[in-house]
Enzyme design. Structure first.
Site, short mmCIF file in Angstrom:
data_model
loop_
_atom_site.label_atom_id
_atom_site.label_comp_id
_atom_site.label_asym_id
_atom_site.label_seq_id
_atom_site.Cartn_x
_atom_site.Cartn_y
_atom_site.Cartn_z
CE LYS A 1 -2.95 -3.02 -0.17
NZ LYS A 1 -2.38 -4.23 -0.48
N GLY B 1 -1.12 -14.25 -12.73
CA GLY B 1 -1.33 -14.12 -11.63
C GLY B 1 -2.08 -13.36 -11.83
CD GLU C 1 -5.56 -16.02 -13.10
OE1 GLU C 1 -5.40 -15.27 -13.24
OE2 GLU C 1 -5.50 -17.63 -13.64
N GLY D 1 -0.35 -17.39 -5.72
CA GLY D 1 -0.96 -17.65 -4.44
C GLY D 1 -0.18 -18.36 -2.97
CB ALA E 1 -4.28 -8.79 7.01
CG HIS F 1 -24.16 15.21 -1.58
ND1 HIS F 1 -24.66 14.46 -2.86
CD2 HIS F 1 -24.43 16.81 -1.94
CE1 HIS F 1 -24.21 15.31 -3.86
NE2 HIS F 1 -24.58 16.65 -3.04
P1 FAD Z 1 1.30 -14.08 8.89
O1 FAD Z 1 1.07 -12.66 8.38
O2 FAD Z 1 1.59 -15.08 7.19
O3 FAD Z 1 2.42 -14.28 10.08
C1 FAD Z 1 2.96 -15.52 10.60
C2 FAD Z 1 3.92 -14.81 11.36
O4 FAD Z 1 4.37 -16.19 11.84
C3 FAD Z 1 5.00 -14.53 10.65
O5 FAD Z 1 5.93 -13.54 11.24
C4 FAD Z 1 5.99 -15.88 10.53
O6 FAD Z 1 7.36 -15.79 10.93
C5 FAD Z 1 5.46 -16.54 11.98
N1 FAD Z 1 5.44 -18.25 12.10
C6 FAD Z 1 5.77 -19.03 10.67
N2 FAD Z 1 5.82 -19.96 11.60
C7 FAD Z 1 6.28 -19.64 12.71
C8 FAD Z 1 7.06 -20.64 13.72
N3 FAD Z 1 6.96 -22.72 13.62
N4 FAD Z 1 7.42 -20.19 14.87
C9 FAD Z 1 7.58 -18.63 15.02
N5 FAD Z 1 6.99 -18.05 13.96
C10 FAD Z 1 6.48 -18.63 13.02
N6 FAD Z 1 -4.24 -9.06 2.92
C11 FAD Z 1 -5.43 -8.34 3.18
O7 FAD Z 1 -6.14 -7.82 4.00
N7 FAD Z 1 -5.15 -6.52 2.56
C12 FAD Z 1 -4.12 -7.54 1.57
O8 FAD Z 1 -4.03 -5.52 1.26
C13 FAD Z 1 -3.71 -7.34 1.40
N8 FAD Z 1 -1.86 -7.48 0.54
C14 FAD Z 1 -1.04 -8.45 0.59
C15 FAD Z 1 0.22 -8.58 -0.69
C16 FAD Z 1 0.88 -9.54 -0.32
C17 FAD Z 1 1.92 -8.69 -1.74
C18 FAD Z 1 0.69 -10.28 0.59
C19 FAD Z 1 1.20 -11.48 0.44
C20 FAD Z 1 -0.60 -10.82 0.89
C21 FAD Z 1 -1.19 -9.85 1.24
N9 FAD Z 1 -2.21 -10.03 1.89
C22 FAD Z 1 -3.35 -9.31 2.84
C23 FAD Z 1 -2.51 -10.74 3.12
C24 FAD Z 1 -1.93 -10.47 4.44
O9 FAD Z 1 -0.37 -9.97 4.35
C25 FAD Z 1 -2.21 -12.12 5.01
O10 FAD Z 1 -3.51 -12.36 5.04
C26 FAD Z 1 -1.68 -12.16 6.06
O11 FAD Z 1 -0.14 -11.99 6.84
C27 FAD Z 1 -1.95 -13.52 7.15
O12 FAD Z 1 -2.18 -13.22 9.10
P2 FAD Z 1 -1.67 -14.22 9.75
O13 FAD Z 1 -1.11 -13.86 10.83
O14 FAD Z 1 -1.93 -15.49 9.18
O15 FAD Z 1 0.16 -14.31 9.53
#
Ligand code: FAD
Length: 461
Positions: free
Chosen positions: A50, A176, A199, A266, A315, A440
């Protein structure tokens, strides 16, 4: 051996929100994160994209000077500055999470967690063991890599590598056309790159309502993106400075050449080293942890939230699941999450935002479906703003006028989709939606106008 009420593995928007809620409810809480707090979202996802998209928006506005009555002889673009700004923004927010952990008395451990029993965790770095009354797995996901590509090459990118580029590519082929692919296409194109986006499915943004994704495709092609849908990747030849990718569409082969290639096909779950199978977790054939509506896994008092559940990998889904789980841990109140009410946003030009059922899904579910469409070209704020491209499509059920979903393309639509999500959560009819006074002039009026059309009483059209 340390004992906790709640152990959370992973500090993304799932894990850190669960940690704050749990600690606030008086639970002795530990959050284990192996990299940076904030997870993919703050470090390599939502936030840095963003930030780069905001730079891209300014670049586009400057190129539209004539329309607004100014001219600039020569704009010098410095992508490295955009990159540095995106890292500063991420760092600021990650520091903010650190502060919140301290403020809420969450113990944060920087280490990698692994299950060694159903309720027992090993920290693989310090070799310390932890037990928890409740364990929340929030380990997230990572970009899926196509086996045909060698990602160690500097010109072969996934989303994380793409966010580390210090200069925009001169040309790029993006595989994609989901939200992530389209957002990168928007960023790089604004900085002058020739962008090809490919795609495999018949349309871009394939999870969205067909009419809105068609509109998006038309608009993005008009802005100069080269889009190839229904197109299959056949082979890749990667020389030092050029990637030649062979594709096939309708049985006809063709080749695209570009400086870089980015795949946005994905994600896959971060479950590999967690030892899940050994302790009895049920995962699906892609490795996602299976959960019920309350995020229970197959192991009692162990929950999974966020991308690792493979639901709607966003997120705010992760954070909503986190709140649901902690509510259930603390008060056993039986909270459940309805994924149909979760909004989806794509931050392209135009933006796309949607919530609820698409027209096709509503028909599939057996509703007697009607639709109402209102164009942004009839909205005062969009016209004054200087960008009235786009449209809103409202899906409702014929007999009672039940609101089923909304799909919007246009300026600022990502900022107003929450309102439609609230209407959906409150199970409103289109008649009730017309009774909500929208300010508005705002672009949000398009939701009310579409509801008026659905109610059989169009106003501004
Ligand atoms: P994550 O954010 O992936 O966090 C998981 C954490 O767990 C990581 O920090 C990792 O290091 C840690 N971890 C993993 N395994 C272990 C372990 N064994 N021990 C300790 N720590 C561990 N979503 C939106 O809603 N809006 C958006 O605009 C958006 N834009 C995106 C753009 C991109 C380029 C990408 C790749 C994703 C985007 N997303 C967006 C998706 C969003 O980032 C994810 O859905 C979100 O971060 C998922 O949250 P989470 O808490 O499940 O996992």
């Amino acid at each position: 051996m340390m004992n906790y009420d709640v152990i959370i593995i992973g500090g993304g928007p799932g894990g850190y929100v669960a940690a704050i809620k749990s600690a606030n409810a008086g639970k002795k809480t530990v959050l284990i994160e192996k990299e940076e707090l904030g997870g993919t979202c703050l470090n390599w996802g939502c936030i840095p994209t963003k930030s780069l998209l905001r730079n891209a928006e300014i670049v586009r506005s400057l190129s539209e000077g004539e329309k607004f009555g100014f001219s600039i002889d020569r704009i010098k673009l410095d992508y490295e500055k955009a990159y540095l700004r995106s890292r500063e923004v991420s760092a600021q927010l990650v520091n903010g999470i650190s502060y919140l952990m301290k403020k809420n008395k969450v113990t944060v451990v920087k280490d990698t967690a692994k299950f060694i029993g159903k309720k027992e965790i090993l920290l693989t770095g310090s070799k310390e063991r932890l037990t928890g009354e409740h364990i929340i797995v929030a380990v997230g996901s990572k970009p899926f890599h196509l086996p045909i590509l060698d990602y160690s090459k500097p010109n072969v990118l996934d989303s994380k590598k793409a966010l580390q580029l210090k200069r925009a590519p001169r040309s790029i082929t993006i595989i994609g056309a989901g939200a992530i692919g389209m957002e990168f296409a928007t960023i790089f194109q604004s900085y002058g790159a020739q962008v090809h986006i490919v795609e495999m499915l018949p349309r871009i943004l394939p999870n969205e309502d067909e009419d809105i994704s068609t509109l998006m495709e038309k608009e993005m092609c008009r802005k100069g993106l080269k889009i190839y849908t229904g197109t299959k990747l056949i082979s890749v030849e990667n020389n030092k400075n050029v990637v030649k990718v062979k594709f096939e569409k309708d049985g006809n082969p063709f080749t695209l050449e570009s400086e870089m290639i980015l795949t946005a096909t994905g994600v896959c779950p971060n479950t590999k080293d967690l030892n899940l199978e050994k302790v009895g977790f049920i995962t699906d054939n892609r490795g996602y942890i299976e959960v019920d509506k309350r995020m229970h896994t197959s192991i009692r008092d162990v929950y999974a939230i966020g991308d690792v559940t493979g639901k709607l990998t966003l997120a705010h889904t992760a954070s909503a699941q986190a709140m649901c789980v902690v509510n259930n841990i603390c008060c056993k109140c039986g909270d459940e999450l309805n994924y149909d009410n979760i909004p989806r946003c794509t931050y392209t030009v135009p933006e796309l935002a949607s919530v609820g059922l698409t027209e096709a899904k509503a028909r599939e579910k057996g509703y007697d479906v009607e639709t109402a469409v209102f164009p942004l070209s009839a909205n005062g704020k969009a016209i004054s703003y200087g960008d009235d491209t786009g449209s809103v499509k409202l899906i409702f059920e014929k007999k009672y006028g039940q609101f089923l979903g909304i799909h919007m393309a246009g300026v600022h639509v990502t900022e107003m989709i929450w309102g439609a999500a609230a209407y959906l959560k409150m199970e409103m009819t289109v008649d009730e939606m017309t009774q909500v006074v929208h300010p508005h002039p705002t672009v949000s009026e398009v939701i009310m106008e579409a509801a008026h059309i659905a109610n059989g009483e169009p106003i501004h059209i």
